[in-house]
Design an enzyme around this catalytic site. Structure first.
Site, PDB file in Angstrom:
ATOM      1  N   ASP A  18       0.779  -1.307  -0.082  1.00  0.00           N
ATOM      2  CA  ASP A  18       0.100   0.221   0.234  1.00  0.00           C
ATOM      3  C   ASP A  18       0.933   1.073   0.010  1.00  0.00           C
ATOM      4  O   ASP A  18       1.501   1.595   0.962  1.00  0.00           O
ATOM      5  CB  ASP A  18      -0.969  -0.007   1.298  1.00  0.00           C
ATOM      6  CG  ASP A  18      -1.891  -1.057   1.156  1.00  0.00           C
ATOM      7  OD1 ASP A  18      -2.969  -0.896   0.139  1.00  0.00           O
ATOM      8  OD2 ASP A  18      -2.152  -1.789   2.009  1.00  0.00           O
TER       9      ASP A  18
ATOM     10  N   GLY B 108      -6.547   4.442   3.846  1.00  0.00           N
ATOM     11  CA  GLY B 108      -5.406   5.191   4.640  1.00  0.00           C
ATOM     12  C   GLY B 108      -5.016   4.260   5.802  1.00  0.00           C
ATOM     13  O   GLY B 108      -3.988   4.437   6.136  1.00  0.00           O
TER      14      GLY B 108
ATOM     15  N   ASP C  49     -10.032  -5.685  -0.844  1.00  0.00           N
ATOM     16  CA  ASP C  49      -9.126  -5.041  -0.097  1.00  0.00           C
ATOM     17  C   ASP C  49      -9.564  -4.212   1.170  1.00  0.00           C
ATOM     18  O   ASP C  49     -10.477  -3.417   0.815  1.00  0.00           O
ATOM     19  CB  ASP C  49      -8.058  -4.010  -0.683  1.00  0.00           C
ATOM     20  CG  ASP C  49      -6.931  -3.589  -0.230  1.00  0.00           C
ATOM     21  OD1 ASP C  49      -6.563  -3.879   0.972  1.00  0.00           O
ATOM     22  OD2 ASP C  49      -6.127  -2.738  -0.533  1.00  0.00           O
TER      23      ASP C  49
HETATM   24  C1  DX5 Z   1      -6.411   0.546   3.137  1.00  0.00           C
HETATM   25  C2  DX5 Z   1      -5.492  -0.465   2.516  1.00  0.00           C
HETATM   26  C3  DX5 Z   1      -5.456  -1.812   2.569  1.00  0.00           C
HETATM   27  C4  DX5 Z   1      -5.005  -2.332   4.015  1.00  0.00           C
HETATM   28  C5  DX5 Z   1      -6.038  -3.524   4.204  1.00  0.00           C
HETATM   29  O1  DX5 Z   1      -5.979   1.739   2.751  1.00  0.00           O
HETATM   30  O2  DX5 Z   1      -5.622  -0.516   1.148  1.00  0.00           O
HETATM   31  O3  DX5 Z   1      -4.605  -2.812   2.090  1.00  0.00           O
HETATM   32  O4  DX5 Z   1      -3.683  -2.405   4.451  1.00  0.00           O
HETATM   33  O5  DX5 Z   1      -5.797  -3.989   5.752  1.00  0.00           O
HETATM   34  P1  DX5 Z   1      -6.681  -4.598   6.592  1.00  0.00           P
HETATM   35  O6  DX5 Z   1      -6.551  -6.242   6.066  1.00  0.00           O
HETATM   36  O7  DX5 Z   1      -6.150  -4.855   7.881  1.00  0.00           O
HETATM   37  O8  DX5 Z   1      -8.050  -4.297   6.568  1.00  0.00           O
HETATM   38 ZN    ZN Z   2      -4.401  -1.928  -0.439  1.00  0.00          ZN
END
Ligand code: DX5
Ligand code: ZN
Length: 218
Positions: free
Chosen positions: A37, A144, A177
């Site tokens: 990310d 975020g 995601d």
């Molecule tokens: C949010 C990100 C995600 C995040 C997901 O902005 O794009 O990829 O890391 O994390 P989890 O699986 O903990 O919700």
């Molecule tokens: Zn992501």
């Protein structure tokens, strides 16, 4: 459409002081991709990794590097991420003025193009570029931060994207995601997800092999 569900641990939930260890733990647990990310503090209200992180991770792992760019002006980062060894370059449709051009530039740089949708963006925003994509990333939370709860209505986008893919013969993989857990993974797969991104669910699991198996539905 993937033959089996692919699991992509999100490094955002790893210990940044020991990133290589996090990368290795994903590979050893049987994960398929590494989700990275990238946030710029402008498009997303947080700051995370840049191309140097990707370049430093590349020699540590054979996993596919699935880069999710939550940044303004994504076109400015195509060359640096290609040089760093990124496999997928996924940008946000909300940050792209000329999405078609950006897709062509990503391909020309030797990466696979993906587009991501924030929760408030409808699938129809991608209609004109779906044919060109290798990945559509459906964000199930606002960008975020890791550890948020999935917004259930976002899962409905998967069914639409899967049916358009079938109808038109497109080839993109569908990834989800945000807030993916062992409890909601099978629902996401039923709705059409090929790739499950998992940050906290993976990195807080004491049995990492076990959680990858569970997410894969085994
Ligand atoms: C949010 C990100 C995600 C995040 C997901 O902005 O794009 O990829 O890391 O994390 P989890 O699986 O903990 O919700
Ligand atoms: Zn992501």
């Amino acid at each position: 459409m993937a033959n089996t569900t692919l699991v992509a641990p999100s490094l955002l939930a790893a210990d940044f002081g020991h990133l290589a260890e996090g990368v290795r733990s994903a590979e050893e647990a049987g994960a398929d991709w590494l989700h990275i990310d990238v946030m710029d503090g402008h498009f997303a209200p947080n700051i995370s990794f840049g191309p140097k992180t990707v370049a430093d991770i590349r020699p540590v792992s054979k996993l596919i590097l699935d880069c999710h760019l939550m940044v303004s002006n994504p076109q400015d980062f195509i060359a640096p991420f290609a040089e760093a060894g990124a496999d997928y370059f996924t940008f946000h449709i909300e940050a792209a003025l000329h999405a078609n051009r950006i897709i062509q530039q990503i391909k020309a740089a030797g990466m696979k193009p993906g587009i991501c949708l924030v929760p408030s963006t409808p699938v129809v925003a991608l209609e004109e570029v779906l044919a060109e994509l290798d990945l559509v990333l459906v964000l199930l939370v606002n960008p975020g931060f890791g550890g948020q709860k999935t917004i259930p209505s976002c899962l409905e986008k998967l069914a639409k994207l899967a049916s358009v893919r079938k109808e038109k013969g497109y080839h993109y993989l569908l990834s989800v995601d945000g807030g993916i857990t062992a409890d909601n993974a099978s629902l996401a797969v039923t709705k059409g997800a090929d790739v499950l991104v998992a940050g906290n669910t993976f990195f807080t699991a004491s049995d990492k092999k076990g959680i990858v198996k569970k997410l894969k539905g085994n």
